[in-house]
Write an enzyme that holds these catalytic residues in place. Structure first.
Site, short mmCIF file in Angstrom:
data_model
loop_
_atom_site.label_atom_id
_atom_site.label_comp_id
_atom_site.label_asym_id
_atom_site.label_seq_id
_atom_site.Cartn_x
_atom_site.Cartn_y
_atom_site.Cartn_z
N GLN A 99 0.85 -1.19 0.00
CA GLN A 99 0.00 0.00 0.00
C GLN A 99 0.88 1.25 0.00
O GLN A 99 1.67 1.46 0.93
CB GLN A 99 -0.94 0.02 1.20
CG GLN A 99 -1.98 1.13 1.10
CD GLN A 99 -2.89 1.20 2.31
OE1 GLN A 99 -2.43 1.59 3.39
NE2 GLN A 99 -4.15 0.86 2.14
N TYR A 184 -6.06 10.79 4.20
CA TYR A 184 -4.67 11.05 3.83
C TYR A 184 -4.63 11.88 2.54
O TYR A 184 -5.66 12.34 2.04
CB TYR A 184 -3.90 9.75 3.74
CG TYR A 184 -3.85 9.05 5.09
CD1 TYR A 184 -3.22 9.65 6.18
CD2 TYR A 184 -4.49 7.83 5.29
CE1 TYR A 184 -3.21 9.05 7.44
CE2 TYR A 184 -4.48 7.21 6.55
CZ TYR A 184 -3.85 7.83 7.61
OH TYR A 184 -3.85 7.24 8.84
#
Length: 370
Positions: A99, A184
């Site tokens: 990720q 994020y």
């Protein structure tokens, strides 16, 4: 378990089942340098019976970091460390995507030599990050108001994503997942509550999607679309993310990512006790516009996972905390065995305790407990 235990073809990656190990920050890297290590290789290899492992979020650059001891994928030492992890997972028969992460405003000046974190707009994150102090004690600390990214810096971050994906292939991963969820950096660009820009990266839905799509295109060009997944969080509202336009924005993102040909979408669903249910209408709309694989994650148990696959709304289901305390989680589901409980105090930082010392069930050939 007529669905979860079936094999699945994720573009050109053959999965042994439809059970995904969700990305979970554990903060066990070697310091200095946030380097993956042998303990991490053991941890992931223990869980290689998942159809797919998605690694803990890994920053694409020093600027992308927001928590102590999280791994990177930008230095030679980090690439070498991750290679040890992927070799161990593959030797155990598993498949693994990394990720890719840039936290944006979900950070602190301690990670940036005293400078402010960056974001699309200078707005209060209304959030905290986990920081280990000089005495080795970790605590949640308020994020400061970030500074605004320049146009040149945005282009540089897109290049950082491209390079990180290339590094991931060198490190032996089967693919990459772009972290566009949970408040994020990419998520900050997607939402009107966190993106007040007046240039081509803000304002309209098309503009707010531009950063995600340019990153996805750059990575796909570098490693192939079949090796790319994207994580999105349509119903997450914390961290200043309660955007009234996010659902049509996510659906438009899914349409364009489908056109690009990415391997999967991974939905991070709200998982707290009284969280809102994901509307059937949204699931139906998503399936209509995205033809690749869909992964869902967020408080699922075996029965809920079977049901969402049976309904046709998902192809794979990701499990987080159950995988922490149960390295053999798929076997426990297959044989309807009780699940061990995790110790929350050992989730972040530390050593082998609460990380690689959780036991597995010893099964006889007929499936009975030995």
């Amino acid at each position: 378990m007529k669905n979860l235990l079936n094999t699945w073809q994720l573009k050109n990656v053959a999965l042994q089942n439809r059970i995904v190990m969700a990305p979970m920050t554990r903060s066990r890297t070697t310091q200095p340098g946030d380097i993956p290590n042998a303990m991490m290789a053991t941890y992931y290899a223990q869980r290689a019976s998942a159809g797919l492992i998605i690694s803990e979020a890994s920053q694409i650059s020093r600027q992308g970091q927001g928590y102590s001891f999280t791994p990177g994928i930008y230095s030679e030492a980090q690439i070498t460390g991750w290679r040890e992890v992927t070799d161990a997972v593959h030797a155990a028969g598993g498949k693994m995507f990394i990720q890719l992460w840039h936290v944006g405003r979900m950070s602190h000046s301690v990670f940036h030599d005293g400078a402010l974190p960056v974001a699309p707009s200078a707005l209060n994150p209304e959030a905290q990050v986990w920081i280990v102090n000089e005495q080795g004690v970790g605590a949640m600390v308020d994020c400061p108001i970030p500074r605004v990214l320049t146009h040149t810096e945005i282009k540089a971050i897109i290049d950082d994503y491209r390079q990180a994906a290339k590094n991931a292939m060198t490190a032996g991963f089967d693919g990459v997942e772009i972290h566009g969820a949970n408040g994020y950096l990419i998520d900050q660009f997607l939402r009107t509550t966190s993106n007040h820009r007046a240039d081509e990266y803000g304002g309209s839905t098309e503009n707010r999607l531009r950063f995600l799509l340019e990153i996805s295109e750059a990575i796909a060009e570098e490693i192939g679309t079949e090796r790319v997944g994207v994580r999105l969080a349509p119903f997450i509202t914390g961290r200043g993310m309660n955007c009234p336009e996010i659902i049509p924005t996510i659906l438009q993102a899914a349409t364009q990512l489908n056109d690009l040909g990415v391997a999967y979408l991974h939905l991070a669903e709200a998982d707290w006790d009284d969280a809102p249910q994901v509307p059937t209408e949204f699931r139906t709309q998503l399936r209509a516009v995205f033809k690749g694989s869909i992964i869902v994650a967020g408080g699922y148990d075996a029965n809920k996972a079977e049901a969402v696959i049976e309904a046709g709304f998902a192809d794979l289901v990701a499990f987080g905390r159950p995988f922490v305390a149960n390295p053999d989680f798929p076997a426990r589901l297959a044989h309807q065995l009780p699940l061990a409980d995790l110790e929350p105090s050992q989730l972040f930082g530390g050593d082998e305790k609460g990380y690689i010392d959780y036991p597995t069930v010893n099964l006889k050939q007929d499936g009975a407990i030995a």
